[in-house]
Design an enzyme around this catalytic site. Structure first.
Site, PDB file in Angstrom:
ATOM      1  N   GLY A 182       0.825  -1.216   0.000  1.00 60.53           N
ATOM      2  CA  GLY A 182       0.000   0.000   0.000  1.00 60.53           C
ATOM      3  C   GLY A 182       0.853   1.257   0.000  1.00 60.53           C
ATOM      4  O   GLY A 182       1.574   1.543  -0.959  1.00 60.53           O
ATOM      5  N   ILE A 193       3.495   1.906   1.857  1.00 60.26           N
ATOM      6  CA  ILE A 193       4.896   1.752   2.298  1.00 60.26           C
ATOM      7  C   ILE A 193       5.830   1.829   1.083  1.00 60.26           C
ATOM      8  O   ILE A 193       5.629   1.097   0.120  1.00 60.26           O
ATOM      9  CB  ILE A 193       5.142   0.365   2.954  1.00 60.26           C
ATOM     10  CG1 ILE A 193       4.135   0.092   4.056  1.00 60.26           C
ATOM     11  CG2 ILE A 193       6.562   0.233   3.457  1.00 60.26           C
ATOM     12  CD1 ILE A 193       4.235  -1.331   4.615  1.00 60.26           C
ATOM     13  N   LYS A 239       1.606 -10.474  -4.077  1.00 57.56           N
ATOM     14  CA  LYS A 239       2.597  -9.489  -3.615  1.00 57.56           C
ATOM     15  C   LYS A 239       3.964 -10.141  -3.406  1.00 57.56           C
ATOM     16  O   LYS A 239       4.993  -9.537  -3.728  1.00 57.56           O
ATOM     17  CB  LYS A 239       2.101  -8.807  -2.339  1.00 57.56           C
ATOM     18  CG  LYS A 239       0.876  -7.922  -2.608  1.00 57.56           C
ATOM     19  CD  LYS A 239       0.175  -7.529  -1.329  1.00 57.56           C
ATOM     20  CE  LYS A 239      -1.031  -6.629  -1.589  1.00 57.56           C
ATOM     21  NZ  LYS A 239      -1.877  -6.467  -0.406  1.00 57.56           N
TER      22      LYS A 239
HETATM   23  N1  HSE Z   1      -7.049  -6.161   0.310  1.00 58.19           N
HETATM   24  C1  HSE Z   1      -5.712  -5.710   0.337  1.00 58.19           C
HETATM   25  C2  HSE Z   1      -5.199  -5.816   1.772  1.00 58.19           C
HETATM   26  C3  HSE Z   1      -5.654  -4.293  -0.151  1.00 58.19           C
HETATM   27  O1  HSE Z   1      -6.020  -6.006   2.657  1.00 58.19           O
HETATM   28  O2  HSE Z   1      -4.012  -5.733   2.006  1.00 58.19           O
HETATM   29  C4  HSE Z   1      -4.271  -3.765  -0.365  1.00 58.19           C
HETATM   30  O3  HSE Z   1      -3.584  -4.483  -1.339  1.00 58.19           O
END
Ligand code: HSE
Length: 403
Positions: A129, A131, A200
């Site tokens: 997000g 970071i 990720k």
């Molecule tokens: N749904 C994801 C989370 C949103 O909760 O991390 C951010 O990628």
């Protein structure tokens, strides 16, 4: 002045429009010129929306407008978003995105296309997000041989686990709250089954180790099977259960990447990354261990990274920021079952059966344990060895311990 467009007006698209508007002047100073939002692509009309006058419904309006130099893709998914991003890059536009599914699935192709077209394709917001993590890995840590990257990569599941651990809430109750707060994706499956964290960790592994880690090559396990009993056993030993994405260099040309719940000692800083926060540890041969911590989800934190990528695209168009990696060979990604670690096992097997299969285990006792149930920590062993030792045994739960 540079003209920009946003594709999608959901949580991240709306947040990005808000940040570009609210911080217009300082963004202009940092970008070297003003970034003016010209279009927002949205499927249906939005009467009364603060950005109603910018809304268009046809991607061709944006692709064919030579004035638009930067596009922020905030649609999500890897189908429409993929088509649109490709069309924008082909048209010579810089593209930034927060879309981890798109980057994990199509990043190799899209970074290659961007390089061929001489434009940027940036995706800082796709991991962690708000970071800063991808630029630090590719730029600030560029002199390191990275040996591993490991972290809490999903805010929703971390929020749910924190509420279960700290407040004794049920999984369902905590999930509902995460949805109400706007952390969870529309379909929470990707969060709670570990797929989001899986995407990720693939992106992190791609950038840390330089070769493509396909999402299909990694194993992911989510948090749906974690019970209050598991949390209690972990607590009794000073551990928390956290969902971790991990990628480890296992040889000169091999990596292991996976997502699974782990027991982490409360003494480890990652164990204290709670709520919707994300925390990522990167180990490099020169730097040692570097930790990154911050808000991993939410409109404005994610928009902060999207808008910063837009600034980078505008600041010096002649100098591209290149984030990319190379294709990998068959067999490059290996499964996690060959990694050695300690395990917490919860079983309904009798004591004699446990004693014949394991030596040197440490039993955990909690007052709430049912009479015929045992939980213990094993010595170091691989997942393969653990499976062999517990063959035919009733295993209620097994978790890796992160040391
Ligand atoms: N749904 C994801 C989370 C949103 O909760 O991390 C951010 O990628």
């Amino acid at each position: 002045m540079v003209k920009a467009a946003i594709l999608g007006i959901g949580t991240v698209g709306g947040g990005t429009a808000e940040v570009l508007t609210k911080n217009r002047e300082l963004i202009a100073r940092r970008a070297g010129q003003e970034i003016e939002l010209k279009y927002i692509l949205c499927r249906s009309p939005r009467p009364g929306h603060p950005f109603e006058s910018l809304i268009v419904h046809d991607i061709d309006t944006i692709v064919s407008d030579g004035e638009v130099k930067v596009v922020a893709e905030c649609i999500g998914g890897a189908t429409l978003a993929y088509e649109y991003v490709k069309a924008c890059l082909e048209a010579g536009k810089n593209v930034v995105t927060s879309n981890k599914e798109l980057v994990a699935e199509k990043g190799l192709e899209l970074t290659t296309l961007a390089r061929r077209k001489g434009v940027n394709f940036l995706f800082e917001a796709s991991v962690g997000g708000g970071i800063p993590i991808l630029r630090p890995i590719c730029q600030c840590l560029a002199a390191n041989e990275i040996s591993s990257v490991c972290g809490i990569l999903n805010g929703t599941t971390n929020y749910i686990l924190t509420e279960m651990i700290q407040m004794g809430k049920s999984f369902e109750q905590a999930l509902r709250e995460a949805q109400e707060k706007g952390y969870a994706e529309a379909d929470p499956t990707a969060d709670v089954e570990g797929l989001d964290a899986g995407r990720k960790i693939c992106i992190l592994a791609d950038l840390c180790f330089g070769k493509n880690v396909p999402t299909s090559a990694i194993t992911t396990e989510g948090i749906t099977k974690i019970t209050p009993a598991d949390i209690e056993y972990a607590r009794a030993l000073g551990y928390k259960i956290k969902l971790l994405g991990r990628a480890i260099r296992t040889g000169p040309n091999s990596v292991t990447a996976f997502v699974a719940p782990h027991l982490i000692s409360k003494a480890n800083p990652i164990a204290n990354v709670d709520g919707v926060m994300n925390g990522i540890s990167v180990k490099g041969d020169a730097v040692g261990e570097a930790m990154f911590f911050g808000p991993g989800a939410g409109a404005l934190p994610t928009a902060s990274a999207v808008a910063a990528d837009m600034i980078d695209c505008v600041r010096d168009p002649a100098t591209r920021v290149y984030l990319g990696w190379w294709p990998s060979e068959e067999g490059y990604v290996t499964g996690p079952d060959k990694l050695s670690c300690r395990w917490m096992v919860r079983t309904g097997a009798p004591l004699e059966r446990i004693a014949s299969a394991f030596s040197g285990v440490r039993f955990i006792s909690v007052p709430s344990a049912p009479p015929e149930e045992y939980a213990f920590i094993t010595q170091y062993m691989t997942g393969e060895e653990l499976s062999a030792r517990t063959e035919g045994m009733q295993v209620l739960a097994r978790y890796r311990v992160l040391d």
